[in-house]
Design an enzyme around this catalytic site. Structure first.
Site, mmCIF file in Angstrom:
data_model
loop_
_atom_site.group_PDB
_atom_site.id
_atom_site.type_symbol
_atom_site.label_atom_id
_atom_site.label_comp_id
_atom_site.label_asym_id
_atom_site.label_seq_id
_atom_site.Cartn_x
_atom_site.Cartn_y
_atom_site.Cartn_z
ATOM 1 N N THR A 99 -7.033 13.969 -3.376
ATOM 2 C CA THR A 99 -6.951 15.322 -3.838
ATOM 3 C C THR A 99 -7.266 16.575 -3.372
ATOM 4 O O THR A 99 -6.867 17.649 -3.386
ATOM 5 C CB THR A 99 -7.759 14.884 -5.029
ATOM 6 O OG1 THR A 99 -7.131 14.094 -5.665
ATOM 7 C CG2 THR A 99 -7.897 16.161 -5.901
ATOM 8 N N ASP A 120 -11.191 7.468 -4.283
ATOM 9 C CA ASP A 120 -11.246 5.703 -5.270
ATOM 10 C C ASP A 120 -11.274 4.415 -4.278
ATOM 11 O O ASP A 120 -11.706 3.844 -4.613
ATOM 12 C CB ASP A 120 -9.620 5.803 -5.633
ATOM 13 C CG ASP A 120 -8.915 6.613 -6.685
ATOM 14 O OD1 ASP A 120 -10.145 7.222 -7.264
ATOM 15 O OD2 ASP A 120 -8.207 6.439 -7.451
#
Length: 341
Positions: A14, A91
């Site tokens: 991101t 993640d």
């Protein structure tokens, strides 16, 4: 401009996305335009070079070959740069931080992983602060030596030891926790460094860049209702060399004969079984309760207070380093990079 040189390694995630305001879609960030997008970087007393994965990946696709790729980049730039910042999706960041801590031995320079929950072009993004402070930490020196000489993970005002972290939240800016070890730096008006928690540096040891990891590792989470068919399905996995068992509390597991006998037979057949707690914090203490006494007798390996992420990385690293079966238990139970106590 100071002569300190920091290398930014962009793997994906991101933090490297910007919003196309015309379409609302996210697109990959052009890192050649980094200074244009974040002019604050010009105020840092270091120069910044950037290297990007040819095809940036979502961190959900991160694998052992990608970890080795990061190691190869750091090795290529190790002598020419003073610190490294790895931009990574959140993640699997804890897994990568743990893996790099084992693959990079005798570090004398910082390797800081960071990312963000919101893209860099977003109005309320956490990316700028995470990136700017990570670069500051990577450039932090005292008497010409790097202050941080290990793999760290920086997120939301705190630097943690990389192999002690776990992602705990998918929505909050404070996405990571280090429940069994204190943070190393806190960012406020000043950068507060807690030197007593830093990894001691081994003097006169040259850095080693390891590039072998063996993926024949599996994780089994114990749960009420686990049956023999499911256990056998895991234990009979072809080529399996290490099984990490996530047990209850301080290392407790079912005492049913079928469970104990299956684990005992697997160990006899050469499988390394490692006991880690499925609790977010705390440590495995086999023998404290009857439900873990038999595991201890069977020579199940104690993961102590290691995270599951670090246990996986350590097991893959040790298998890749050809640690002998006879020594595997002793080496795993020994602290190598500050990953356990």
């Amino acid at each position: 401009m100071n002569d300190k040189k920091i290398l930014l390694i962009y793997t994906g995630g991101t933090i490297g996305m910007v919003k196309d305001y015309a379409s609302g879609a996210l697109r990959a960030f052009n890192f050649d335009e980094l200074l244009k997008n974040i002019p604050e970087l010009n105020q840092l007393d270091c120069s910044i070079d950037t290297v990007s994965f040819q095809e940036p990946i979502d961190s959900s696709d991160m694998g052992t070959s990608d970890w080795v790729r990061i190691v190869e980049i750091i090795e290529a730039y190790y002598d020419s740069h003073d610190g490294f910042v790895v931009l990574h999706g959140s993640d699997t960041m804890s897994y990568t931080a743990a893996a790099l801590s084992f693959l990079l031995e005798n570090l004398s320079k910082p390797v800081i992983l960071t990312g963000s929950q919101l893209p860099i072009g977003d109005l309320r993004t956490d990316a700028k602060e995470n990136l700017i402070t990570s670069i500051q930490i990577a450039a932090l020196q005292e008497r010409g030596r790097s202050v941080i000489r290990e793999v760290g993970l920086y997120f939301e005002y705190k630097l943690y030891r990389g192999n002690r972290t776990t992602k705990i939240n998918a929505e909050h800016f404070q996405a990571f926790a280090s429940l069994n070890y204190p943070h190393l730096i806190e960012s406020g008006v000043h950068l507060n460094v807690f030197k007593e928690y830093l990894l001691p540096h081994k003097k006169n040891r040259k850095p080693k860049f390891h590039k072998q990891m063996d993926e024949n590792v599996a994780v089994l989470k114990i749960f009420p209702g686990l049956n023999q068919r499911a256990l056998d399905g895991v234990l009979k996995t072809e080529g399996l060399r290490v099984l990490i068992v996530e047990t209850y509390g301080s290392g407790n597991a079912p005492t049913a004969d079928w469970f104990i006998d299956s684990i005992k037979m697997a160990i006899k057949n050469g499988l390394h079984v490692i006991n880690v707690t499925q609790c977010s914090g705390g440590s495995v203490l086999m023998g404290q309760y009857e439900t873990s006494t038999q595991l201890k007798k069977m020579q199940v390996i104690s993961g102590k207070d290691i995270t599951t992420e670090a246990a996986i990385a350590k097991a893959m690293y040790m298998l890749g380093s050809d640690v002998s079966d006879a020594l595997f238990k002793t080496v795993f139970e020994t602290e190598l990079r500050g990953e356990m106590h």
